[in-house]
Design an enzyme around this catalytic site. Structure first.
Site, PDB file in Angstrom:
ATOM      1  N   GLY A  46       0.824  -1.196   0.000  1.00 55.13           N
ATOM      2  CA  GLY A  46       0.000   0.000   0.000  1.00 55.13           C
ATOM      3  C   GLY A  46       0.859   1.247   0.000  1.00 55.13           C
ATOM      4  N   GLN A  51       2.995   9.888   1.132  1.00 54.00           N
ATOM      5  CA  GLN A  51       4.320   9.280   1.259  1.00 54.00           C
ATOM      6  C   GLN A  51       5.262   9.644   0.110  1.00 54.00           C
ATOM      7  OE1 GLN A  51       2.376   5.278   2.075  1.00 54.00           O
ATOM      8  NE2 GLN A  51       4.313   5.052   3.166  1.00 54.00           N
ATOM      9  N   CYS A  91       5.495  -0.273   7.297  1.00 51.43           N
ATOM     10  CA  CYS A  91       5.238   0.890   6.446  1.00 51.43           C
ATOM     11  C   CYS A  91       6.488   1.212   5.635  1.00 51.43           C
ATOM     12  CB  CYS A  91       4.875   2.079   7.338  1.00 51.43           C
ATOM     13  SG  CYS A  91       4.535   3.585   6.425  1.00 51.43           S
ATOM     14  N   LEU A  92       6.292   1.523   4.359  1.00 52.41           N
ATOM     15  CA  LEU A  92       7.428   1.857   3.487  1.00 52.41           C
ATOM     16  C   LEU A  92       8.154   3.120   3.957  1.00 52.41           C
ATOM     17  CD1 LEU A  92       5.925   1.076  -0.043  1.00 52.41           C
ATOM     18  CD2 LEU A  92       7.582  -0.288   1.250  1.00 52.41           C
ATOM     19  N   HIS A 133      -4.719   1.967   7.348  1.00 51.02           N
ATOM     20  CA  HIS A 133      -3.335   2.436   7.505  1.00 51.02           C
ATOM     21  C   HIS A 133      -3.034   3.549   6.482  1.00 51.02           C
ATOM     22  CE1 HIS A 133       1.174   1.559   7.990  1.00 51.02           C
ATOM     23  NE2 HIS A 133       1.122   2.311   6.903  1.00 51.02           N
ATOM     24  N   GLU A 134      -3.400   3.303   5.221  1.00 53.67           N
ATOM     25  CA  GLU A 134      -3.113   4.300   4.175  1.00 53.67           C
ATOM     26  C   GLU A 134      -3.946   5.558   4.361  1.00 53.67           C
ATOM     27  OE1 GLU A 134      -0.524   3.730   2.667  1.00 53.67           O
ATOM     28  OE2 GLU A 134      -0.429   1.566   3.002  1.00 53.67           O
ATOM     29  N   HIS A 137      -2.354   7.972   6.647  1.00 52.52           N
ATOM     30  CA  HIS A 137      -1.319   8.811   6.022  1.00 52.52           C
ATOM     31  C   HIS A 137      -1.922  10.104   5.474  1.00 52.52           C
ATOM     32  CE1 HIS A 137       2.310   6.417   6.237  1.00 52.52           C
ATOM     33  NE2 HIS A 137       1.727   5.356   5.704  1.00 52.52           N
TER      34      HIS A 137
END
Ligand code: NI
Length: 167
Positions: A46, A51, A91-92, A133-134, A137
């Protein structure tokens, strides 16, 4: 195809609240394609526009094992949520850090797709976790910020140490 640079926690730009997309135009379509390319290349399941330092309400995700089921959500809204579910997240933007976050077990979300058409999706399990989660962000929230101050300070120390090791 373009791979975008992913902001790394604790970059302050990750705390920006994203604004709604007013028109799904060619520029937005290119951004979505680049976000998908960036997510698959990472690899990740995701990615939120936040991000990649674009503060518009867009997320992409693909939780399939075959990595061929791309979901695009523009201006997503959770219209109902049910149950409680604890899941180990990563998370990235926070590489190498994993930990549990409690979220709704199932959600109903409405959004626009990449063609600008509205749709409604019932999601549960990993898909529901990933959407929540996304969407965080887009509100400027990173998953580690659900944790205690003590645990967050340990995360920051670990990230600093990892950075030194890769230099
Ligand atoms: Ni993330």
């Amino acid at each position: 195809m373009a791979i975008l640079k992913i902001l790394q926690y604790p970059d302050k730009r990750l705390h920006t609240v994203a604004t709604p997309v007013t028109e799904v135009n060619a520029q937005i379509c290119t951004l979505i394609q680049d976000m998908a390319d960036t997510m698959y290349a990472a690899p990740g399941i995701g990615l939120a526009a936040t991000q990649v330092d674009v503060h518009k309400r867009i997320i992409v995700l693909d939780v399939s094992e075959t990595q061929d089921q791309l979901y695009v959500f523009i201006n997503p809204k959770i219209v109902s949520r049910d149950g409680v579910h604890e899941f180990e997240e990563g998370c990235l933007s926070v590489p190498g850090i994993f930990g549990k976050v409690t979220r709704a077990e199932s959600i109903t979300v409405t959004a626009l797709n990449a063609q600008g058409e509205s749709f409604t999706l019932d999601a549960k399990g990993l898909l529901a976790v990933c959407i929540q989660h996304e969407m965080d962000h887009l509100e400027g929230k990173v998953f580690v910020e659900y944790w205690s101050q003590f645990k967050q300070s340990r995360v920051l120390a670990k990230l600093k140490k990892n950075q030194r090791n890769t230099m």
